[in-house]
Design an enzyme around this catalytic site. Structure first.
Site, PDB file in Angstrom:
ATOM      1  N   CYS A   1      10.954   6.016  -5.732  1.00 21.96           N
ATOM      2  CA  CYS A   1      10.649   5.180  -6.627  1.00 21.96           C
ATOM      3  C   CYS A   1       9.499   5.850  -7.632  1.00 21.96           C
ATOM      4  O   CYS A   1       9.727   5.859  -9.014  1.00 21.96           O
ATOM      5  CB  CYS A   1       9.914   3.921  -6.141  1.00 21.96           C
ATOM      6  SG  CYS A   1      11.033   3.095  -5.236  1.00 21.96           S
TER       7      CYS A   1
ATOM      8  N   LYS B   1       6.341  -2.650 -14.538  1.00 19.44           N
ATOM      9  CA  LYS B   1       6.940  -1.966 -13.174  1.00 19.44           C
ATOM     10  C   LYS B   1       6.786  -0.423 -13.459  1.00 19.44           C
ATOM     11  O   LYS B   1       6.196   0.300 -12.430  1.00 19.44           O
ATOM     12  CB  LYS B   1       8.316  -2.435 -13.071  1.00 19.44           C
ATOM     13  CG  LYS B   1       9.160  -1.756 -12.179  1.00 19.44           C
ATOM     14  CD  LYS B   1       8.574  -1.904 -10.766  1.00 19.44           C
ATOM     15  CE  LYS B   1       9.205  -0.853  -9.747  1.00 19.44           C
ATOM     16  NZ  LYS B   1       8.981  -1.170  -8.384  1.00 19.44           N
TER      17      LYS B   1
ATOM     18  N   GLY C   1       6.373  11.461  -2.930  1.00 19.48           N
ATOM     19  CA  GLY C   1       7.619  11.577  -2.713  1.00 19.48           C
ATOM     20  C   GLY C   1       8.479  10.228  -2.700  1.00 19.48           C
ATOM     21  O   GLY C   1       7.913   9.164  -3.311  1.00 19.48           O
TER      22      GLY C   1
ATOM     23  N   ASN D   1       3.973   2.422 -11.362  1.00 17.20           N
ATOM     24  CA  ASN D   1       4.457   3.539 -10.402  1.00 17.20           C
ATOM     25  C   ASN D   1       4.219   4.815 -11.214  1.00 17.20           C
ATOM     26  O   ASN D   1       3.724   5.811 -10.559  1.00 17.20           O
ATOM     27  CB  ASN D   1       6.029   3.408 -10.245  1.00 17.20           C
ATOM     28  CG  ASN D   1       6.560   2.441  -9.049  1.00 17.20           C
ATOM     29  OD1 ASN D   1       5.493   2.164  -8.495  1.00 17.20           O
ATOM     30  ND2 ASN D   1       7.609   2.397  -8.896  1.00 17.20           N
TER      31      ASN D   1
HETATM   32  C1  UGA Z   1       6.275   2.647  -4.638  1.00 19.20           C
HETATM   33  C2  UGA Z   1       5.062   1.528  -4.867  1.00 19.20           C
HETATM   34  O1  UGA Z   1       3.898   1.756  -4.157  1.00 19.20           O
HETATM   35  C3  UGA Z   1       5.556   0.324  -4.824  1.00 19.20           C
HETATM   36  O2  UGA Z   1       4.507  -0.654  -5.276  1.00 19.20           O
HETATM   37  C4  UGA Z   1       6.945   0.076  -5.450  1.00 19.20           C
HETATM   38  O3  UGA Z   1       7.488  -1.292  -5.177  1.00 19.20           O
HETATM   39  C5  UGA Z   1       7.949   1.014  -4.810  1.00 19.20           C
HETATM   40  O4  UGA Z   1       7.341   2.105  -4.878  1.00 19.20           O
HETATM   41  C6  UGA Z   1       9.211   0.764  -5.460  1.00 19.20           C
HETATM   42  O5  UGA Z   1       9.218   1.043  -6.925  1.00 19.20           O
HETATM   43  O6  UGA Z   1       9.968   0.311  -5.165  1.00 19.20           O
HETATM   44  P1  UGA Z   1       6.955   3.668  -1.954  1.00 19.20           P
HETATM   45  O7  UGA Z   1       8.151   4.496  -2.590  1.00 19.20           O
HETATM   46  O8  UGA Z   1       7.334   2.818  -0.909  1.00 19.20           O
HETATM   47  O9  UGA Z   1       6.414   2.370  -3.102  1.00 19.20           O
HETATM   48  O10 UGA Z   1       5.707   4.527  -1.544  1.00 19.20           O
HETATM   49  P2  UGA Z   1       4.170   4.534  -1.607  1.00 19.20           P
HETATM   50  O11 UGA Z   1       3.479   4.006  -0.617  1.00 19.20           O
HETATM   51  O12 UGA Z   1       3.973   4.260  -3.170  1.00 19.20           O
HETATM   52  O13 UGA Z   1       4.055   6.159  -1.925  1.00 19.20           O
HETATM   53  C7  UGA Z   1       4.491   7.026  -2.592  1.00 19.20           C
HETATM   54  C8  UGA Z   1       4.156   8.519  -2.292  1.00 19.20           C
HETATM   55  O14 UGA Z   1       2.962   8.916  -2.531  1.00 19.20           O
HETATM   56  C9  UGA Z   1       4.409   8.905  -0.857  1.00 19.20           C
HETATM   57  O15 UGA Z   1       4.906  10.116  -0.896  1.00 19.20           O
HETATM   58  C10 UGA Z   1       3.134   8.995  -0.276  1.00 19.20           C
HETATM   59  O16 UGA Z   1       2.806   9.710   0.870  1.00 19.20           O
HETATM   60  C11 UGA Z   1       2.281   9.459  -1.441  1.00 19.20           C
HETATM   61  N1  UGA Z   1       0.825   8.759  -1.482  1.00 19.20           N
HETATM   62  C12 UGA Z   1       0.354   7.732  -1.497  1.00 19.20           C
HETATM   63  C13 UGA Z   1      -0.314  10.142  -1.158  1.00 19.20           C
HETATM   64  O17 UGA Z   1      -0.020  11.027  -1.450  1.00 19.20           O
HETATM   65  N2  UGA Z   1      -1.520   9.562  -1.397  1.00 19.20           N
HETATM   66  C14 UGA Z   1      -2.011   8.292  -1.627  1.00 19.20           C
HETATM   67  O18 UGA Z   1      -3.071   8.093  -1.441  1.00 19.20           O
HETATM   68  C15 UGA Z   1      -0.794   7.406  -1.557  1.00 19.20           C
END
Ligand code: UGA
Length: 429
Positions: A254, A198, A251, A202
């Site tokens: 997680c 996990k 951001g 992340n």
């Molecule tokens: C993340 C993980 O993706 C999940 O698999 C995990 O379950 C979750 O954390 C957790 O630990 O509970 P989440 O925090 O909802 O999910 O958000 P993400 O979709 O992962 O995005 C994280 C950040 O990265 C956001 O700010 C998003 O805008 C940014 N991001 C994502 C980018 O800047 N570029 C990308 O290509 C993808």
């Protein structure tokens, strides 16, 4: 199956609703009276697309809510632990809720012995500790979650893999079998391995985003198309195209929390990690780069009006934890700018998360077009479709200045420039 879930937070609620949808019976234990009453009325206390409908369908049917752990444990075959583990200032996760639950379980569990399943993100060694504290009387399985906010329901039913870690492989397989509606590979391992999968996932995702942001910065400096470069890199199957979109820095709760948690654990173990702290520094630098793009074109920001589209840390959520807006808007105010912001979902959460004294010159408006009227520049921070579909002609008409800093690469640069805007994307030359 009879499932008890402790903690009606983001993970607990989604899991409860989706297990019910899969045909299981769930008793959801929540101690916050306000949240409990909302749930009893069939209302959804968090913003998550699709979740209100699922809850409305199952509350009072397959889904029961209660504040009584003993009642839930008495009939459960599985007890999922979905309590929060927020970061402490040291980066160590705060495990007080988990410890409290283990104490209650020791005190209140009757003769029934459900399999205890930890979904909360916990540092390696925690499942083993829980097993010991419960006196070896319960099987304990680590089953980390990989749900993304905004797409959590789809992620629940279509995971890339199911991870189950335990000293009891039979119990681990029973937990995996609860995910009846998915065909993903199941990996059975020990507690610490599952816990580390996990964190490492992340941490890798955070590093991948920071990598994309640095390639984009290079592309900007060279004057070429960073998105095409990243596509070229990502199509190598060893890299993968997903999670390579440059933006305003990652951001949410997680990625930042787990990166910190892993660094803390490494420190405790005396293991030096170089890559992960660098990913964190790169993330902050990315936000500074966005500010610099504004300053390069506008010079001194004192007295300038900046419109900001997007407060949430990404689209599909009202969550602003560690969002770019939460960092950049206070910087803008400190530099003497006036900020007119909009977000379709995160208006209230932003107002609740950002102390008013840090943003004295911020107004949050209900209409994105109102936000840009008369502004010297538009800064886009969240990838809502609403902004992606905004006609550039309307932006030109309402914005007093000409500058658009598109932190999510939503607009078509050629169309924006043809309409007369000074367009600055992330890695778009
Ligand atoms: C993340 C993980 O993706 C999940 O698999 C995990 O379950 C979750 O954390 C957790 O630990 O509970 P989440 O925090 O909802 O999910 O958000 P993400 O979709 O992962 O995005 C994280 C950040 O990265 C956001 O700010 C998003 O805008 C940014 N991001 C994502 C980018 O800047 N570029 C990308 O290509 C993808």
């Amino acid at each position: 199956m009879e499932i008890a879930i402790v903690g009606a937070g983001y993970v607990g609620l989604t899991s409860a609703a989706c297990f019910c949808e899969s045909g299981h019976h769930v008793t959801l234990v929540e101690i916050d009276p306000g949240r409990l009453q909302q749930l009893e009325r069939g209302e959804c206390p968090i913003y998550e697309p699709g979740l209100p409908d699922l809850l409305a369908r199952h509350v009072g049917g397959r889904l029961t809510v209660t504040d009584s752990l003993a009642e839930a444990v008495a009939r459960a075959q599985f007890l999922f632990v979905c309590v929060g583990t927020p970061p402490r200032p040291s980066g160590a996760p705060d495990l007080r809720a988990l410890r409290g639950l283990v104490r209650s379980l020791r005190r209140e569990a009757g003769d029934n012995r459900p399999v205890v399943v930890l979904k909360s993100t916990v540092p390696p060694g925690t499942n083993r500790w829980v097993y010991g504290r419960l006196g070896g009387a319960f099987s304990v399985v680590s089953n980390p979650e990989f749900l993304r906010e905004g797409t959590a329901i789809d992620d629940f039913f279509h995971p890339d893999r199911v991870i189950v870690g335990s000293s009891n492989s039979e119990a681990a397989l029973q937990v995996a079998a609860l995910y009846t509606r998915c065909t993903a590979p199941v990996l059975v391992m020990n507690w610490e391995e599952a816990e580390l999968v996990k964190y490492a996932t992340n941490a890798f995702l955070a590093a991948k985003v920071s990598f994309a942001n640095e390639v984009a910065a290079l592309a900007d400096a060279i004057g070429c198309d960073g998105l095409r470069i990243l596509e070229g890199v990502g199509l190598d199957e060893r890299v993968g195209v997903r999670f390579l979109a440059p933006g305003p820095g990652y951001g949410g709760s997680c990625l930042p929390k787990d990166l910190q948690g892993l660094a803390w654990k490494a420190g405790r173990l005396g293991v030096r990690l170089d890559l992960l702290p660098a990913a964190r520094r790169a993330n902050r630098r990315q936000r500074e780069r966005l500010l610099a793009k504004l300053q390069r074109e506008l010079g001194n920001l004192q007295g300038r009006t900046i419109a900001v589209w997007g407060l949430a840390f990404k689209a599909g959520t009202d969550d602003v934890r560690n969002s770019a807006s939460l960092e950049i808007i206070p910087w803008l105010c400190r530099l003497g700018a006036r900020v007119r912001a909009h977000d379709p979902a995160a208006r209230d959460t932003f107002a609740g998360a950002c102390p008013p004294e840090e943003v004295p010159d911020l107004v949050i408006l209900d209409d994105p077009w109102q936000a840009i009227i008369g502004a010297d520049a538009l800064l886009i921070l969240t990838e809502w479709d609403l902004y992606r579909q905004a006609p550039v002609e309307a932006i030109v008409e309402l914005l007093a200045g000409r500058l658009v800093v598109d932190g999510r690469n939503l607009l078509d640069p050629a169309a924006a420039r043809a309409a007369g805007l000074v367009y600055r994307g992330i890695g778009r030359g």
